[in-house]
Scaffold this active site. Sequence first.
Site, mmCIF file in Angstrom:
data_model
loop_
_atom_site.group_PDB
_atom_site.id
_atom_site.type_symbol
_atom_site.label_atom_id
_atom_site.label_comp_id
_atom_site.label_asym_id
_atom_site.label_seq_id
_atom_site.Cartn_x
_atom_site.Cartn_y
_atom_site.Cartn_z
ATOM 1 N N ARG A 15 0.783 -1.341 0.007
ATOM 2 C CA ARG A 15 -0.113 -0.049 -0.091
ATOM 3 C C ARG A 15 0.862 1.200 -0.162
ATOM 4 N NH1 ARG A 15 -4.278 -1.020 4.886
ATOM 5 N NH2 ARG A 15 -2.881 -2.701 5.357
ATOM 6 N N LYS A 22 9.117 -1.514 3.048
ATOM 7 C CA LYS A 22 8.362 -0.389 3.828
ATOM 8 C C LYS A 22 9.003 0.044 4.845
ATOM 9 C CE LYS A 22 4.790 -1.980 6.435
ATOM 10 N NZ LYS A 22 3.348 -2.358 6.927
ATOM 11 N N ASN A 383 38.876 28.478 -8.149
ATOM 12 C CA ASN A 383 39.639 27.279 -7.524
ATOM 13 C C ASN A 383 39.833 26.213 -8.308
ATOM 14 O OD1 ASN A 383 36.904 27.204 -7.261
ATOM 15 N ND2 ASN A 383 37.185 25.777 -5.657
#
Length: 452
Positions: A15, A22, A383
């Site tokens: 879901r 999950k 730089n």
Amino acid sequence: MTLAVVTLAAGKGSRMKSDLPKVLHKLAGKPMLDHVLTAAQTLGEATQHVVIGHGAEEVRKAFPDAELKWAIQAEQKGTGHAVAQALPDIADDALVLVLYGDVPLIKPTTLSALVDAAQNALALLTVTLDDPTGYGRIVRNDEGAVQAIVEHKDATDAQRQIREVNTGIMALPARFLKVWLPKLSADNAQGEYYLTDVIAMAVSDNVPVTALHPASETEVEGVNDRRQLAALERVFQCQIADELMAQGVALADPSRIDVRGTLKVGRNVSIDVGCVFEGDVELGDDVQVGAYNVIRNSRIGQGVSIETFCHIEEAVVAQACNVGPYARLRPGADLADGARVGNFCEVKKSQIGKGSKVNHLTYIGDATIGEGANIGAGTITCNYDGVNKFRTEIGDGAFIGSNSALVAPVVIGDGATVAAGSTVTKDVGSEELAVARGKQRNIGGWKKPTKD
């Protein structure tokens, strides 16, 4: 009695609509499983077992340095089956605490009470809900003693009226589990081996069953979808906001702050809306943080004012500095007392000296700036040559005119001045003036371009 914590983390979480397991979905910046394991670590000397299944290797890789014992649940056959996968690595004389990787807000105090109650008994967490739909019901006898847990799909109409439900979190001696788990049956609506069936077995074997309750329902709320995760995120952040205000922090709106790590604060700190703190952040006394700042793994000194919309990462800001608005301090930025980094400036791997100013539209990278220097608008330290990085050194009291390019490696001496618009490729001595720009020519009679 030794403690073995078994955290179930094998579920797919369909879901969530995500390929990520999950338990790796984040709450407050770290995986839900991390929150559970951190809570369990507070219980002292405990062996941590994690039962994994879906995305097992991804879950393992998320905890490369943790001292965990992994168990694989190759087939999803229920919670009883999941716990059984870890049981062979648990001593008979251990106490087992069963947790869930998708229940991230469980508090250490609750777990400690549960463990204390389960020394020679079965202790479980229950909660009373206004709407218990979907949860296993706690069945008690006339004397109020727990007799069994009946899952919602297997409950009778009368049992479904019970509002006290099972959270799934329990503690009990391993010697009981090793007797009861082999006796579990999958003869139920789900066709699974329910861990909750051991409650009735405990009653049958005259093992005391104790039900405890968490301080809040949110401690035991699980996450099955994005909405539930978002709801628990707000609960967690509100808890942090309450703790901060209890320490004296002034929050413009407690519902609009996000702490994704550890935030240490001094006295008289003020934080405006929309701020995000990640990793380990420390704010000293009298720090004022404007709206919509992101601060990550940084130390902010006493009396610092951070204006709106700044991004500060792995930086050190000393006392009485002023930063922003719209400033970016990248890793290695180090501001001394009273330094100023203004709007649309970026500082990376550089030291800004005491009282020095980098006020507007400027990039300072791989540089050391002394005390009391002034860096004009639009200045950059060049730089990088496409392969290597080089440093720029700017001395005390130096003045760099606007729109100057300092091509590293280069040294600007103490008290030196660089004329606006210069491209400096050679060192400038102390108190010298460097003018490094093309001679201006004014061309008369020049015709502006026109549209055809």
